[in-house]
Design an enzyme around this catalytic site. Structure first.
Site, PDB file in Angstrom:
ATOM      1  CE  LYS A  99      -3.882  -2.234   2.412  1.00  0.00           C
ATOM      2  NZ  LYS A  99      -4.809  -2.163   3.561  1.00  0.00           N
ATOM      3  CE1 TYR A 137      -9.075  -3.430  -0.199  1.00  0.00           C
ATOM      4  CE2 TYR A 137      -8.532  -1.465  -1.476  1.00  0.00           C
ATOM      5  CZ  TYR A 137      -8.133  -2.527  -0.672  1.00  0.00           C
ATOM      6  OH  TYR A 137      -6.811  -2.673  -0.339  1.00  0.00           O
ATOM      7  CG  ASN A 203      -3.289  -2.886   6.857  1.00  0.00           C
ATOM      8  OD1 ASN A 203      -3.163  -2.469   5.713  1.00  0.00           O
ATOM      9  ND2 ASN A 203      -4.245  -3.734   7.220  1.00  0.00           N
ATOM     10  CG  HIS A 206      -5.054  -6.543  -0.137  1.00  0.00           C
ATOM     11  ND1 HIS A 206      -6.292  -6.554   0.480  1.00  0.00           N
ATOM     12  CD2 HIS A 206      -5.147  -7.415  -1.185  1.00  0.00           C
ATOM     13  CE1 HIS A 206      -7.089  -7.376  -0.166  1.00  0.00           C
ATOM     14  NE2 HIS A 206      -6.427  -7.920  -1.181  1.00  0.00           N
ATOM     15  CD  GLU A 217      -8.194  -9.570  -3.575  1.00  0.00           C
ATOM     16  OE1 GLU A 217      -9.054  -9.050  -2.823  1.00  0.00           O
ATOM     17  OE2 GLU A 217      -7.071  -9.962  -3.156  1.00  0.00           O
TER      18      GLU A 217
END
Length: 376
Positions: A99, A137, A203, A206, A217
């Protein structure tokens, strides 16, 4: 436990001269790393059983690409039930996404991925729009954190990777650690999120949550439906290529870390599988000039490579990076300039870890070759 003796695949090779796709039955013998190939159309042996050092058992999966004697072969299906039964459940794929908050740590994260036993089958640095993030998402659209998440994901560059391995989905999520970074630091201190995450949204990475999700994905980012624009600046930069031998030896992440720690920035990144013709074209300037030209070409198309666009040093980026890479011969580098990339990571003059642009005037051409010509 020893591996079963033989695995069979259908492999395709695009013959540029004839402009046709040729199909082969490819047999891989795990006991001695040998390969045998049969020409399906002409019903005859194409390659007698021979040892191919750069083809490994972990490289064999549907959708994978391997190089056999400079031919880039795409594995399109299993050729027998035994191979299908043995590998279809084990050669699992999952998406790994770095990310925006952790892209500056991409080298360390990639090093953890290789250290975790994963194969990186595909990778690229891109920047997505809010619309892209909303589509990716979509299952979270009713959740209270949705708006914050999509704004964050569209705020900067990301690195997306297709990981392969046994139980890849479960193992990657285990390496990631708990979604909440603070919880990860208390429960899994050696995990990716414990080391590089901040909270539940920022965080670091992913990971797909199920096998079916992993398929969806990875197709979202690496399938043919979407065309993603890379992050290359194409000016004020130089080119670096991490060679297949360095990737095979698990050095790619460490090389990326060393580049960033030396004060350079990686403004674009993508994994490529080069055909021999591509490698010859890229190294054309060395033809007839460098004695090792043929071996250089063979090395570059022997497996996947990482192309990087390097920035961060202003007008001296090309010169400073060339100095940092060091002499072409790692032995000379270790004697004269032991802190250079080739001194630390190179093996010999051909497997010397990285290629970099030698002349500043060639930088735009080499960067554009990967991030405009090949990437399109």
């Amino acid at each position: 436990m020893s591996l079963p003796e033989r695995y069979a695949f259908i492999a395709e090779w695009y013959d540029q001269n004839a402009a046709i796709i040729r199909s082969y039955q490819l047999l891989f013998y795990a006991s001695d790393n040998t390969v045998e190939m049969y020409d399906i159309k002409n019903r005859r042996i194409f390659l007698k059983r021979s040892k191919i050092d750069n083809v490994r058992f972990e490289d064999l999966y549907i959708g994978g690409t391997i190089n056999v004697h400079s031919r880039q072969l795409n594995l399109v299906e299993y050729a027998d039930e035994f191979t299908k039964k043995q590998l279809s459940s084990k050669k699992e794929k999952t998406l790994a996404m770095i990310k925006p908050d952790a892209v500056s740590k991409f080298g360390a994260i990639i090093d953890m991925i290789y250290g975790g036993g994963f194969l990186i089958a595909n990778a690229k640095m891109i920047q997505i729009t809010r619309k892209d993030a909303e589509e990716f998402y979509q299952e979270h659209v009713q959740r209270p954190f949705f708006d914050k998440l999509v704004r964050f994901m569209a705020s900067g560059s990301i690195v997306v990777m297709e990981l392969m391995g046994n139980s890849a989905v479960t193992e990657w999520r285990k390496l990631l650690g708990p979604t909440d970074s603070s919880k990860a630091r208390s429960e899994a201190p050696s995990s990716v999120r414990a080391k590089f995450g901040t909270d539940q949204t920022m965080n670091a990475c992913h990971g797909s949550d199920a096998t079916e999700t992993g398929q969806r994905e990875t197709n979202f980012f690496f399938g043919p439906e979407k065309k993603w624009k890379n992050t290359a600046k194409l000016s004020g930069s130089t080119c670096c290529v991490i060679k297949p031998s360095a990737i095979l030896e698990g050095k790619a992440g460490k090389i990326m870390m060393a580049i960033v720690e030396a004060g350079f920035e990686v403004s674009a990144l993508q994994m490529f599988h080069l055909e021999k013709a591509n490698a010859e074209e890229f190294f054309e300037v060395y033809k007839g000039v460098v004695n090792e030209y043929s071996e250089m070409v063979q090395e570059l198309c022997s497996g996947p490579c990482f192309a990087l666009e390097i920035t961060g040093k202003g007008e001296r980026t090309a010169e400073d990076f060339r100095e940092f890479v060091g002499p072409a011969d790692p032995e000379i580098a270790r004697n004269l300039r032991p802190k250079t990339l080739r001194a630390i990571f190179g093996r010999d003059k051909i497997k010397n870890a990285v290629h970099c642009t030698d002349l500043p005037e060639d930088c735009p051409l080499e960067v554009a070759y990967f991030f405009q010509i090949l990437a399109d």
